[in-house]
Design a protein around this motif. Structure first.
Motif, PDB file in Angstrom:
ATOM      1  N   ILE A 114      10.225   9.336   9.284  1.00  0.00           N
ATOM      2  CA  ILE A 114       9.162   9.733  10.195  1.00  0.00           C
ATOM      3  C   ILE A 114       8.075  10.583   9.530  1.00  0.00           C
ATOM      4  N   PRO A 115       8.423  11.594   8.695  1.00  0.00           N
ATOM      5  CA  PRO A 115       7.352  12.392   8.061  1.00  0.00           C
ATOM      6  C   PRO A 115       6.376  11.537   7.250  1.00  0.00           C
ATOM      7  N   ARG A 116       6.909  10.561   6.500  1.00  0.00           N
ATOM      8  CA  ARG A 116       6.033   9.699   5.696  1.00  0.00           C
ATOM      9  C   ARG A 116       5.172   8.810   6.611  1.00  0.00           C
ATOM     10  N   VAL A 117       5.778   8.312   7.670  1.00  0.00           N
ATOM     11  CA  VAL A 117       5.037   7.478   8.619  1.00  0.00           C
ATOM     12  C   VAL A 117       3.932   8.291   9.292  1.00  0.00           C
ATOM     13  N   ASN A 162      -2.932   9.181   1.742  1.00  0.00           N
ATOM     14  CA  ASN A 162      -2.500   8.238   0.713  1.00  0.00           C
ATOM     15  C   ASN A 162      -1.065   8.583   0.336  1.00  0.00           C
ATOM     16  N   ILE A 163      -0.121   8.014   1.043  1.00  0.00           N
ATOM     17  CA  ILE A 163       1.298   8.367   0.858  1.00  0.00           C
ATOM     18  C   ILE A 163       1.889   7.703  -0.381  1.00  0.00           C
ATOM     19  N   SER A 164       2.948   8.314  -0.909  1.00  0.00           N
ATOM     20  CA  SER A 164       3.721   7.696  -1.988  1.00  0.00           C
ATOM     21  C   SER A 164       4.670   6.665  -1.381  1.00  0.00           C
ATOM     22  N   PRO A 165       5.028   5.639  -2.129  1.00  0.00           N
ATOM     23  CA  PRO A 165       5.943   4.628  -1.576  1.00  0.00           C
ATOM     24  C   PRO A 165       7.336   5.210  -1.338  1.00  0.00           C
ATOM     25  N   ILE A 166       8.042   4.620  -0.391  1.00  0.00           N
ATOM     26  CA  ILE A 166       9.431   4.992  -0.118  1.00  0.00           C
ATOM     27  C   ILE A 166      10.370   4.150  -0.963  1.00  0.00           C
TER      28      ILE A 166
END
Length: 355
Positions: A15-18, A26-30
């Motif tokens: 959820i935090p990344r979403v 610009n998020i880092s990949p999971i």
């Protein structure tokens, strides 16, 4: 019994990344899929990556390990070692996987299992979250026909899987072991026998999945296959389910293949994952390998973070959102369920506050 959510997705656990993505960051990949080598010791008749021509190239260990440390610091959660070749052909794969774990990244491997020998398993199990073995027949004859390999490879795979289960049990390693078959007319009659065999030798699960036509694949033989006639197999296979073993018949994926319909208009999943090929190239999507619009950069030339934050990747994502036609994508691509979830978040229905 799909407790591993193989026929679904697991993005709701991040959820935090979403939320950061929803805010436009610009998020880092999971998750990443990494191909340690393009070489393969089999030539499966359904191989979607046959267009890559099984190039005998291998990722440079030192560069890759440097990038893995960087990826761990950036917040990458998991890596599946698979790709366009057989990952166990890489001579340094054990060291690479151990380093992956040490970098705080969950590691897994998809393999045909022929090279999963006892001494290698003993060095791998501690560092892996799961191993999935692709096996497409319950007899040596059918297996060899589909994998286009010597018949004796079938016995090698079964022996290696047995050894892995025994070593895991004795050393109490926390590594899930599974087998997977691509359901085809040539092996459908052996699905029951293969599920029985998988349970007997100590696997945790057995997956039956549909074929999926890769848009670039040379193979076209199964592009018109229909799975409705195989749905009865789902009920027959349930007899093998137990507390310690699951049969995962990917009925949802089969229905999507037959219907070829999508509930979303754009691919939204690309920020959450990436693909690294055996030449060190970082791609936005493995379906479009070779298409420059999806090529972000190369880890031999730049650090991953620089590639991920580059203008080239930014322009690629903008093109995907504005121009890409998802109807041309691969049915049942790895990110299909993720896309359905993200599309719902972005395009919620009415009355969502009435939970």
């Amino acid at each position: 019994m799909d407790k591993y959510k193989i026929d679904s997705h697991k993005l709701m656990y991040h959820i935090p990344r979403v939320n950061d993505w929803l805010k436009g960051e610009n998020i880092s990949p999971i998750y990443m899929e990494i191909s340690p080598t393009g070489a393969c010791n089999h030539r499966c008749i359904y191989c979607g990556l046959d267009f890559m021509k099984y190039q005998p190239r291998f990722l440079d260990k030192d560069i890759l390990m440097e990038r893995l440390a960087e990826l761990g610091q950036l917040g990458l959660k998991s890596i599946m070692y698979a790709g366009e070749g057989e990952p166990l052909l890489h001579k340094d794969i054990v060291e690479i996987i151990k380093h992956t774990k040490n970098c705080g990244i969950d590691a897994a491997i998809t393999t045909n299992g022929v090279l999963l020998k006892k001494e290698k398993v003993e060095n791998l199990l501690f560092s892996l979250k799961w191993i999935k073995i692709g096996i497409d027949g319950a007899t040596a004859q059918t297996y060899a026909k589909i994998h286009r390999c010597p018949q004796e490879d079938f016995d090698k795979v079964i022996e290696n899987a047995c050894n892995a289960a025994e070593i895991r049990k004795n050393k109490k390693y926390d590594c899930t072991l599974g087998m997977q078959m691509v359901l085809l007319p040539e092996n459908a009659q052996e699905a029951i026998s293969l599920a029985k065999l998988a349970r007997e030798i100590g696997m945790d699960y057995f997956v039956v999945k549909p074929y999926s036509q890769h848009p670039q694949s040379i193979t076209k033989e199964y592009k018109d296959i229909k799975y409705q006639e195989y749905e009865k197999l789902s009920d027959e296979l349930q007899q093998f389910n137990s507390e310690s073993f699951s049969v995962i018949f990917r009925l949802k994926a089969m229905k999507k293949w037959d219907e070829a319909a999508r509930d979303y208009k754009h691919c939204l999943a690309l920020p959450f994952w990436s693909y690294l090929d055996a030449g060190g190239n970082v791609w936005g999507c493995s379906v479009y390998l070779g298409d420059e619009k999806f090529h972000y950069g190369n880890i031999y030339e730049e650090a991953f973070e620089k590639i991920w934050k580059s203008d080239k990747r930014k322009k690629s994502l903008e093109w995907v959102q504005s121009e890409m036609d998802v109807s041309c994508c691969r049915v049942n691509c790895r990110m299909d369920e993720v896309n359905r979830y993200l599309w719902d978040l972005k395009n919620s229905s009415a009355h969502v506050n009435f939970i």
